[in-house]
Design a protein around this motif. Sequence first.
Motif, PDB file in Angstrom:
ATOM      1  N   PHE A   1      84.859 -36.256 131.064  1.00 32.77           N
ATOM      2  CA  PHE A   1      85.773 -35.154 131.368  1.00 32.77           C
ATOM      3  C   PHE A   1      86.764 -34.995 130.228  1.00 32.77           C
ATOM      4  O   PHE A   1      87.237 -35.993 129.687  1.00 32.77           O
ATOM      5  N   VAL A   2      87.048 -33.755 129.881  1.00 33.25           N
ATOM      6  CA  VAL A   2      88.062 -33.477 128.860  1.00 33.25           C
ATOM      7  C   VAL A   2      89.023 -32.456 129.451  1.00 33.25           C
ATOM      8  O   VAL A   2      88.611 -31.371 129.880  1.00 33.25           O
ATOM      9  N   TYR A   3      90.297 -32.838 129.477  1.00 42.30           N
ATOM     10  CA  TYR A   3      91.336 -31.947 129.977  1.00 42.30           C
ATOM     11  C   TYR A   3      92.100 -31.377 128.790  1.00 42.30           C
ATOM     12  O   TYR A   3      92.325 -32.062 127.795  1.00 42.30           O
ATOM     13  N   LEU A   4      92.483 -30.115 128.890  1.00 48.87           N
ATOM     14  CA  LEU A   4      93.283 -29.481 127.857  1.00 48.87           C
ATOM     15  C   LEU A   4      94.145 -28.405 128.493  1.00 48.87           C
ATOM     16  O   LEU A   4      93.840 -27.950 129.594  1.00 48.87           O
ATOM     17  N   PRO A   5      95.198 -28.028 127.799  1.00 50.47           N
ATOM     18  CA  PRO A   5      96.077 -27.010 128.395  1.00 50.47           C
ATOM     19  C   PRO A   5      95.353 -25.680 128.503  1.00 50.47           C
ATOM     20  O   PRO A   5      94.587 -25.304 127.618  1.00 50.47           O
ATOM     21  N   ILE A   6      95.562 -25.013 129.601  1.00 47.57           N
ATOM     22  CA  ILE A   6      94.980 -23.690 129.793  1.00 47.57           C
ATOM     23  C   ILE A   6      96.042 -22.672 129.392  1.00 47.57           C
ATOM     24  O   ILE A   6      97.131 -22.667 129.922  1.00 47.57           O
ATOM     25  N   THR A   7      95.687 -21.854 128.422  1.00 45.83           N
ATOM     26  CA  THR A   7      96.633 -20.849 127.938  1.00 45.83           C
ATOM     27  C   THR A   7      96.331 -19.513 128.609  1.00 45.83           C
ATOM     28  O   THR A   7      95.169 -19.103 128.695  1.00 45.83           O
ATOM     29  N   PRO A   8      97.369 -18.842 129.090  1.00 41.10           N
ATOM     30  CA  PRO A   8      97.132 -17.550 129.777  1.00 41.10           C
ATOM     31  C   PRO A   8      96.734 -16.461 128.834  1.00 41.10           C
ATOM     32  O   PRO A   8      96.871 -16.475 127.687  1.00 41.10           O
TER      33      PRO A   8
END
Length: 118
Positions: free
Chosen positions: A111-118
């Motif tokens: 799993f790789v988490y990253l910031p979600i940009t709007p």
Amino acid sequence: MSDRHGVQLRGRRKTVLAAAMFLAALAAGCTGLERNPSGAITVTVKPGDTGQCAIAPCRILLEMPPGDGEYRVTGNQITLGTYPAGRTINLGNFYEPQAIEIVGADVPRAFVYLPITP
């Protein structure tokens, strides 16, 4: 030093010793658990890892399991490609968190988490 201070000091030593023993036991229990790699714009994971990127897009590299042949790799259940076993591969740049599966390899997902940009 009065006896009262001696009692306080012994009590503090016991508290510090108990805290040190707890931290040592916690550290010993953490060995062998999944790795948690992170990176600013690139992260390298292998099966079973939970990684994190600080910035999107994030380039994800995957360490394929050892063996012969090729495996199909999916990200969020979408086929990303077929890659050779035993190599580190570039899956590309992503803007969304990814659940990476190596189909047919009988290994856990990465799993790789990253910031979600709007």
